[in-house]
Design a protein around this motif. Sequence first.
Motif, PDB file in Angstrom:
ATOM      1  N   ILE A   4       0.841  -1.214   0.000  1.00 19.74           N
ATOM      2  CA  ILE A   4       0.000   0.000   0.000  1.00 19.74           C
ATOM      3  C   ILE A   4       0.874   1.262   0.000  1.00 19.74           C
ATOM      4  N   TRP A  11       0.589   6.530  -7.002  1.00 19.14           N
ATOM      5  CA  TRP A  11      -0.533   7.431  -7.297  1.00 19.14           C
ATOM      6  C   TRP A  11      -0.151   8.886  -7.047  1.00 19.14           C
ATOM      7  N   PHE A  22      -8.597  16.242 -15.226  1.00 18.23           N
ATOM      8  CA  PHE A  22      -9.990  16.241 -14.763  1.00 18.23           C
ATOM      9  C   PHE A  22     -10.571  17.656 -14.720  1.00 18.23           C
ATOM     10  N   HIS A  51     -17.576   8.975  -1.082  1.00 21.62           N
ATOM     11  CA  HIS A  51     -16.988   8.447  -2.310  1.00 21.62           C
ATOM     12  C   HIS A  51     -15.624   7.854  -1.959  1.00 21.62           C
ATOM     13  N   GLN A  53     -12.013   6.056  -2.546  1.00 22.86           N
ATOM     14  CA  GLN A  53     -10.936   6.095  -3.559  1.00 22.86           C
ATOM     15  C   GLN A  53     -11.234   7.171  -4.614  1.00 22.86           C
ATOM     16  N   ASN A  55      -9.634   9.673  -5.803  1.00 24.50           N
ATOM     17  CA  ASN A  55      -8.607  10.252  -6.657  1.00 24.50           C
ATOM     18  C   ASN A  55      -8.566  11.772  -6.441  1.00 24.50           C
ATOM     19  N   ASP A  74      -9.366   9.300  -0.006  1.00 23.17           N
ATOM     20  CA  ASP A  74      -8.292   8.692  -0.796  1.00 23.17           C
ATOM     21  C   ASP A  74      -7.053   8.524   0.072  1.00 23.17           C
ATOM     22  N   ASN A  79      -3.463  13.554  -3.815  1.00 19.85           N
ATOM     23  CA  ASN A  79      -4.820  13.511  -4.380  1.00 19.85           C
ATOM     24  C   ASN A  79      -5.763  14.384  -3.555  1.00 19.85           C
ATOM     25  N   ALA A 100      -7.256   8.781   3.824  1.00 20.35           N
ATOM     26  CA  ALA A 100      -7.327   7.550   4.633  1.00 20.35           C
ATOM     27  C   ALA A 100      -7.154   6.330   3.744  1.00 20.35           C
ATOM     28  N   ASP A 101      -6.619   5.282   4.341  1.00 18.83           N
ATOM     29  CA  ASP A 101      -6.541   3.975   3.698  1.00 18.83           C
ATOM     30  C   ASP A 101      -7.878   3.268   3.935  1.00 18.83           C
ATOM     31  N   GLY A 121     -12.044   1.524 -11.433  1.00 24.97           N
ATOM     32  CA  GLY A 121     -10.626   1.313 -11.138  1.00 24.97           C
ATOM     33  C   GLY A 121     -10.329   1.408  -9.657  1.00 24.97           C
ATOM     34  N   LEU A 126      -7.250  -2.831  -3.474  1.00 27.01           N
ATOM     35  CA  LEU A 126      -7.446  -3.194  -2.063  1.00 27.01           C
ATOM     36  C   LEU A 126      -7.077  -4.661  -1.829  1.00 27.01           C
TER      37      LEU A 126
HETATM   38  C1  LIG Z   1      -8.295   4.579 -10.599  1.00 22.77           C
HETATM   39  S1  LIG Z   1      -8.343   5.611  -9.203  1.00 22.77           S
HETATM   40  C2  LIG Z   1     -10.070   5.723  -8.904  1.00 22.77           C
HETATM   41  C3  LIG Z   1     -10.611   6.740  -9.766  1.00 22.77           C
HETATM   42  C4  LIG Z   1     -12.025   7.110  -9.426  1.00 22.77           C
HETATM   43  N1  LIG Z   1     -12.935   6.362 -10.199  1.00 22.77           N
HETATM   44  C5  LIG Z   1     -12.263   8.568  -9.661  1.00 22.77           C
HETATM   45  O1  LIG Z   1     -13.046   9.120  -8.959  1.00 22.77           O
HETATM   46  O2  LIG Z   1     -11.642   9.153 -10.555  1.00 22.77           O
HETATM   47  C6  LIG Z   1      -7.888   4.592  -7.845  1.00 22.77           C
HETATM   48  C7  LIG Z   1      -7.695   5.405  -6.585  1.00 22.77           C
HETATM   49  O3  LIG Z   1      -7.609   4.503  -5.488  1.00 22.77           O
HETATM   50  C8  LIG Z   1      -6.770   5.126  -4.523  1.00 22.77           C
HETATM   51  N2  LIG Z   1      -6.345   4.090  -3.582  1.00 22.77           N
HETATM   52  C9  LIG Z   1      -5.560   3.024  -3.849  1.00 22.77           C
HETATM   53  N3  LIG Z   1      -5.441   2.270  -2.735  1.00 22.77           N
HETATM   54  C10 LIG Z   1      -6.170   2.871  -1.764  1.00 22.77           C
HETATM   55  C11 LIG Z   1      -6.430   2.576  -0.399  1.00 22.77           C
HETATM   56  N4  LIG Z   1      -5.904   1.511   0.181  1.00 22.77           N
HETATM   57  N5  LIG Z   1      -7.229   3.427   0.313  1.00 22.77           N
HETATM   58  C12 LIG Z   1      -7.745   4.546  -0.276  1.00 22.77           C
HETATM   59  N6  LIG Z   1      -7.520   4.870  -1.568  1.00 22.77           N
HETATM   60  C13 LIG Z   1      -6.754   4.045  -2.298  1.00 22.77           C
HETATM   61  C14 LIG Z   1      -5.665   5.721  -5.358  1.00 22.77           C
HETATM   62  O4  LIG Z   1      -4.969   6.716  -4.657  1.00 22.77           O
HETATM   63  C15 LIG Z   1      -6.442   6.256  -6.557  1.00 22.77           C
HETATM   64  O5  LIG Z   1      -6.786   7.594  -6.371  1.00 22.77           O
END
Ligand SMILES: C[S@@+](CC[C@H](N)C(=O)[O-])C[C@H]1O[C@@H](n2cnc3c(N)ncnc32)[C@H](O)[C@@H]1O
Length: 265
Positions: A4, A11, A22, A51, A53, A55, A74, A79, A100-101, A121, A126
């Motif tokens: 992670i 990211w 965006f 919402h 993740q 981004n 996120d 981000n 947050a994770d 995506g 996870l």
């Molecule tokens: C492909 S993007 C999602 C895009 C989303 N559909 C949007 O609103 O544009 C994937 C996101 O998951 C986040 N991410 C990855 N692992 C995560 C975690 N463990 N907890 C929170 N966010 C996470 C990344 O930082 C990234 O912003």
Amino acid sequence: MKEIDFNNQAWGQIAERQYVWFRQALLDGVHLLNPYIQDELGNLSGKSIIHLQCNVGADTIVLAKMGKHAIGVDLVPGNIFYAKKLSDDLGVTNIDFIEADIMKLAEKHHEKYDVVFVSEGAVGWLPDLKKWGTAIRHLLKDDGFLYVFDTHPFFLMFDTDKLANGIMDIQFPYFGKDPDVDCSLGYTYEMEKNTKAYFWMYKISDLINSLTSAGLHIEYFNEFRELFFNAGGMSGHDKEMLFNYDFNNDKFPSTFSLKATVYNK
Ligand SMILES: C[S@@+](CC[C@H](N)C(=O)[O-])C[C@H]1O[C@@H](n2cnc3c(N)ncnc32)[C@H](O)[C@@H]1O
């Protein structure tokens, strides 16, 4: 460093570029929530939305405009920084963002919401979908619902370079347990040397069982031919953000959606 942490770093490298893309997409009126999502989500007026993740918060902005209030979560500090900047740029005020994770969110965040939203995506980043299900149940009001729209695990198996030439070849096993490690995030952006991004394959049974065992009832599970980005060699509508191979009229699904409500109140 854990997987992670590597994902956080990866990211973080593209946060500013995502913000620029965006911001323009929002100004150009691109339908960031595609027609399937719009249709299935329905009317969100008066609803509080979280919402996961998010981004750089572009979809969170669209959700905030549809509901009473939206909060984006996120993992990546960059981000969250750019999500706040993007909502400020566009003058959206009924919105917040937290870093947050998702794997630890249930321990840290105790507000309840009408809608938990996950899309495009998200799930494969996870490592533990049981924790995902628990976090979602924890965030939902008893009369709230979860909506997910993401890549279908069937599609995730294929080598997309070959699919672009009409060849269906399994590259990633459906039952694979180890994460795929890549030096990119699947975008065309140039990444720093030594970048590692870890993505976990998920099965349909993982999706369903993680939610039902957390006390949710699946109202529907739908499957669609189109993907939400052009994976190479696809045709589609840039404004609608739905793409497909010309040869795939009826061969396989690329995306799924699901809606779940609380049964264990
Ligand atoms: C492909 S993007 C999602 C895009 C989303 N559909 C949007 O609103 O544009 C994937 C996101 O998951 C986040 N991410 C990855 N692992 C995560 C975690 N463990 N907890 C929170 N966010 C996470 C990344 O930082 C990234 O912003």
